[in-house]
Enzyme design. Sequence first.
Site, PDB file in Angstrom:
ATOM      1  CG  ASP A 193      -2.851   0.619   1.086  1.00 36.10           C
ATOM      2  OD1 ASP A 193      -3.262   0.371   0.923  1.00 36.10           O
ATOM      3  OD2 ASP A 193      -2.260   2.430   1.113  1.00 36.10           O
TER       4      ASP A 193
ATOM      5  CG  ASP B 223       3.346   5.855  -5.366  1.00 42.95           C
ATOM      6  OD1 ASP B 223       2.163   5.979  -6.110  1.00 42.95           O
ATOM      7  OD2 ASP B 223       3.265   7.405  -5.928  1.00 42.95           O
TER       8      ASP B 223
ATOM      9  CB  SER C 265     -16.809  -0.363  -9.458  1.00 41.13           C
ATOM     10  OG  SER C 265     -17.290   0.584  -8.563  1.00 41.13           O
TER      11      SER C 265
ATOM     12  CE1 TYR D 210     -13.183   3.689  -8.517  1.00 42.76           C
ATOM     13  CE2 TYR D 210     -15.058   3.474  -8.267  1.00 42.76           C
ATOM     14  CZ  TYR D 210     -14.353   2.500  -8.085  1.00 42.76           C
ATOM     15  OH  TYR D 210     -13.837   1.960  -7.548  1.00 42.76           O
TER      16      TYR D 210
ATOM     17  CE  LYS E  87     -11.949   1.018  -9.634  1.00 37.75           C
ATOM     18  NZ  LYS E  87     -11.074  -0.105  -8.603  1.00 37.75           N
TER      19      LYS E  87
ATOM     20  CG  ASN F 142     -22.974   0.342  -3.716  1.00 35.10           C
ATOM     21  OD1 ASN F 142     -22.160   1.558  -2.998  1.00 35.10           O
ATOM     22  ND2 ASN F 142     -24.133   0.435  -3.808  1.00 35.10           N
TER      23      ASN F 142
ATOM     24  CE  LYS G 275     -17.339   2.472  -1.765  1.00 33.72           C
ATOM     25  NZ  LYS G 275     -17.256   1.068  -2.832  1.00 33.72           N
ATOM     26  CB  ALA G 276     -24.461   4.525   1.923  1.00 31.87           C
TER      27      ALA G 276
ATOM     28  NE  ARG H 139     -26.404   4.109  -5.056  1.00 33.09           N
ATOM     29  CZ  ARG H 139     -27.234   4.846  -5.681  1.00 33.09           C
ATOM     30  NH1 ARG H 139     -28.092   4.678  -5.958  1.00 33.09           N
ATOM     31  NH2 ARG H 139     -26.115   6.095  -6.241  1.00 33.09           N
TER      32      ARG H 139
END
Length: 338
Positions: A36, A56, A120, A151, A155, A180, A194-195, A224
């Site tokens: 990471d 990186d 995604s 985004y 993807k 999601n 996220k939501a 969703r």
Amino acid sequence: MSSQDLVVVSGAGGFIGGHLVARLLRQGHERVRAVDIKPLDEWFQVLPEADSWILDLRERSACEQAVEGAGWIYNLASDMGGLGFIERNKALCMLSVLINTHLISAANEAGANRYFYASSACIYPVGLQESPDVTGLKESDAYPALPEDGYGWEKLFSERMCRHFREDFGLETRAARYHNVYGPHGTYDGGREKAPAAICRKVAQAQLSGSGEIEIWGDGEQTRSFTYIDDCLEGTRRLVESEFGDPINIGSSQLVTINRLVDIVEEIAGVALKRRYNLHEPQGVRGRNSDNTLVREVLGWEPSTTLEEGLEKTYRWIYDDLVARARRRVPSPAHVAP
């Protein structure tokens, strides 16, 4: 794949990546390289049994280091977040194309056996998602293409990259269209959440502070489906171990409104809050759901964790973390989740 083979997970400091590293180790894999860009103290999970590297992966040389000697590679690295982030940072989201481009090229040259790419549901055309009563999105709906700007385009392009490396060079690639994903050990504040995590945090904060109210982006009637992390990991395992090379949905088909999402979290917390609807914040498409016909046919499986079950675990973790953070009196780090 033998338990002795080296497995590389990029984006390992993020939400899904951290859970994936933990699962691979539980399954008996003895050589897991976790990669990471973030300092280790900003990783959601740091597993001492894994070999954790800070690189990186937008840089080609870093990708070459990361994949050296690897048999299987899982690419979950991406500069992304929740709706607010991806709508306000389209260029940053698209720059993640550098990660997949360099990583898959390095993997191919290093002789890797299998390469997984985390795509995604944002790749699906926005015109198919204009109603809250949306029909589940099936894989063939991706074309003609008109994904979410920024985004979603990144993807979709990276999916095509995987396809052509498989066709042209024989690299076994797999791509999952995640819908999601949520669960414990993920970001829940700072703008990238996220939501489900955002709602859990807002309800927990209202409960702890006694404010009695919550802000909801939009009118709450957008819909969703949300996929619990354990289902995401199981679907990923089945896909990577299968012989199916095309992109496939990994997502729950339990469609709910955001208002219903709030209802469930309120029930878990044992509170009833006043709702303030903010129509000026990003709301995304009006409705999105996963059609799981293909995943049932190909993998003999689909997500089974109900939203109620998953949110119970997620809320409890976020609530406890907020309490622990308050006791430590330290600010939340800015996490970058894959």
